[in-house]
Design an enzyme around this catalytic site. Sequence first.
Site, PDB file in Angstrom:
ATOM      1  N   GLU A 132       0.796  -1.220   0.000  1.00 51.24           N
ATOM      2  CA  GLU A 132       0.000   0.000   0.000  1.00 51.24           C
ATOM      3  C   GLU A 132       0.833   1.276   0.000  1.00 51.24           C
ATOM      4  O   GLU A 132       0.782   2.053   0.963  1.00 51.24           O
ATOM      5  CB  GLU A 132      -0.963   0.024   1.204  1.00 51.24           C
ATOM      6  CG  GLU A 132      -1.906  -1.158   1.258  1.00 51.24           C
ATOM      7  CD  GLU A 132      -2.912  -1.057   2.404  1.00 51.24           C
ATOM      8  OE1 GLU A 132      -2.910  -0.048   3.127  1.00 51.24           O
ATOM      9  OE2 GLU A 132      -3.708  -1.995   2.558  1.00 51.24           O
ATOM     10  N   GLU A 183      -5.446  -8.450   0.803  1.00 56.65           N
ATOM     11  CA  GLU A 183      -6.134  -8.093   2.049  1.00 56.65           C
ATOM     12  C   GLU A 183      -7.585  -7.807   1.750  1.00 56.65           C
ATOM     13  O   GLU A 183      -7.912  -7.114   0.782  1.00 56.65           O
ATOM     14  CB  GLU A 183      -5.557  -6.816   2.695  1.00 56.65           C
ATOM     15  CG  GLU A 183      -4.256  -6.997   3.409  1.00 56.65           C
ATOM     16  CD  GLU A 183      -3.758  -5.704   4.045  1.00 56.65           C
ATOM     17  OE1 GLU A 183      -4.596  -4.848   4.446  1.00 56.65           O
ATOM     18  OE2 GLU A 183      -2.537  -5.543   4.120  1.00 56.65           O
TER      19      GLU A 183
HETATM   20  O1  IFM Z   1      -4.230  -2.879   9.224  1.00 55.73           O
HETATM   21  C1  IFM Z   1      -4.173  -2.395   7.913  1.00 55.73           C
HETATM   22  C2  IFM Z   1      -3.021  -3.002   7.165  1.00 55.73           C
HETATM   23  O2  IFM Z   1      -1.800  -2.775   7.792  1.00 55.73           O
HETATM   24  C3  IFM Z   1      -2.936  -2.432   5.779  1.00 55.73           C
HETATM   25  N1  IFM Z   1      -4.211  -2.483   5.101  1.00 55.73           N
HETATM   26  C4  IFM Z   1      -5.359  -2.045   5.806  1.00 55.73           C
HETATM   27  C5  IFM Z   1      -5.442  -2.680   7.182  1.00 55.73           C
HETATM   28  C6  IFM Z   1      -6.701  -2.196   7.927  1.00 55.73           C
HETATM   29  O3  IFM Z   1      -6.648  -0.807   8.075  1.00 55.73           O
END
Ligand code: IFM
Length: 458
Positions: A172, A360
């Site tokens: 990210e 994710e």
């Molecule tokens: O916890 C985070 C993660 O580190 C990166 N993506 C989003 C998640 C939730 O906010």
Amino acid sequence: MMIDPKTLAARFPGDFVFGVATAAFQIEGATNIDGRKPSIWDAFSNMPGRVFGRHNGDVACDHYNRLEQDLDLIQSLGVEAYRFSIAWPRIIPEGTGPVNEKGLDFYDRLVDGLKARGIKAFATLYHWDLPLMLAGNGGWTARSTAYAFQRYAQTAIARLGDRLDAVATFNEPWCSVWLSHLYGIHAPGERNMDAALHALHVTNLAHGLGVAAIRSERPHLPVGLVLNAHQTYAGSDSPADQTAAARAFDFHNGVFFGPVFKGEYPASFLAALGHRLPQIEPGDMETISQPLDWWGLNYYTPMRVSHDPAEGAEFPATRPAPPVADVETDIGWEVHAPALGDLIRELNAAYALPDCYITENGACYNMGIENGTVDDQPRLDYIAEHLGITADLIGEGYPMRGYFAWSLMDNFEWAEGYRMRFGIVHVDYDTQVRTVKKSGHWYGELAGQFPKGNHRPA
Ligand code: IFM
């Protein structure tokens, strides 16, 4: 009505990878053990006013000291893969300079432990824990940090690459660039467009240099990049809002996807802000745009925007538009699963993308243990709904290869500290007891439908 995991599983091909994900700073703790030195997140979380309750990563889920039992936990869930991140401040604690063998040893144990349990290892090299010493040179705003990252990538892969199933350079970059340098929410907490623009190009460059370093060590290791792309919906049908949404797409997605998958920054972005970017050296865009083996999408919620008519509003000149669904998670994020499908379609139309893993997806719900169990039905529903959309995308022919639930367990949710819980496993931070939630049992049953070790060879 509960979605039957077996029925849902039947919608996925046999080589689809089901996994769980975490990140080093969010779970490891043990921040000053075995040679690790501080990261920008240690400094940031120890500063009052930055993180809820002044929580920090000192102990987190104590994963560093509970590695074996956590690996057993992952195995007990029946998933095929584990996505974790490697902490740069454990490997090269000052960012540049000496390599810390004890840090490498920890990830050796982790990767060996996964292999011994038949679990695939998906590593991320950078999930936001920049060695604090590098902040002295300007952190991600300094070009030298990209070269420091290249050396770190090479060092980590030289030791661990032989047993990894996939590696991502960055997690990210939207967060480590815009959220950290423009919006001031994440470390180092800057609110400055010039700093952010420098961080943008340096991060993109570091990604490209990292890809080259990884390939020089392990030419056949599948290399990717994990992006939290945003589905940017216009708040209304008005032409002003429609063009605002297009600008938002360029600003939030295009500045990463464009360089990496097309070798260029978006035209609208360059017209507005290009003169404030750092010097783009000859060869930078070629370095950044080396072909990738895969990319990862982290998706949670759509972005809705309207045109910001304020005089002097900086590109992309948008402001938030209200959600359309009245369902939101405990962190306040709108639940709207169709956006996941729209996003994959739109991105594939705009760029030539390789195989995609949803690296994710998950939801924040903070219910605790009652009578020994955690009934987190809304999280289960959220995951099931988003997996349903993923299955639709596979049916449409998109190369969706896997899905990782965020997160294996409750953890340090950055600026929100420990109060926001994303785990499919509950963590009691007083006792460090892990309790598999209802969603975790359900997800395990789904993942258990798939034989392990069967995904397509790289
Ligand atoms: O916890 C985070 C993660 O580190 C990166 N993506 C989003 C998640 C939730 O906010």
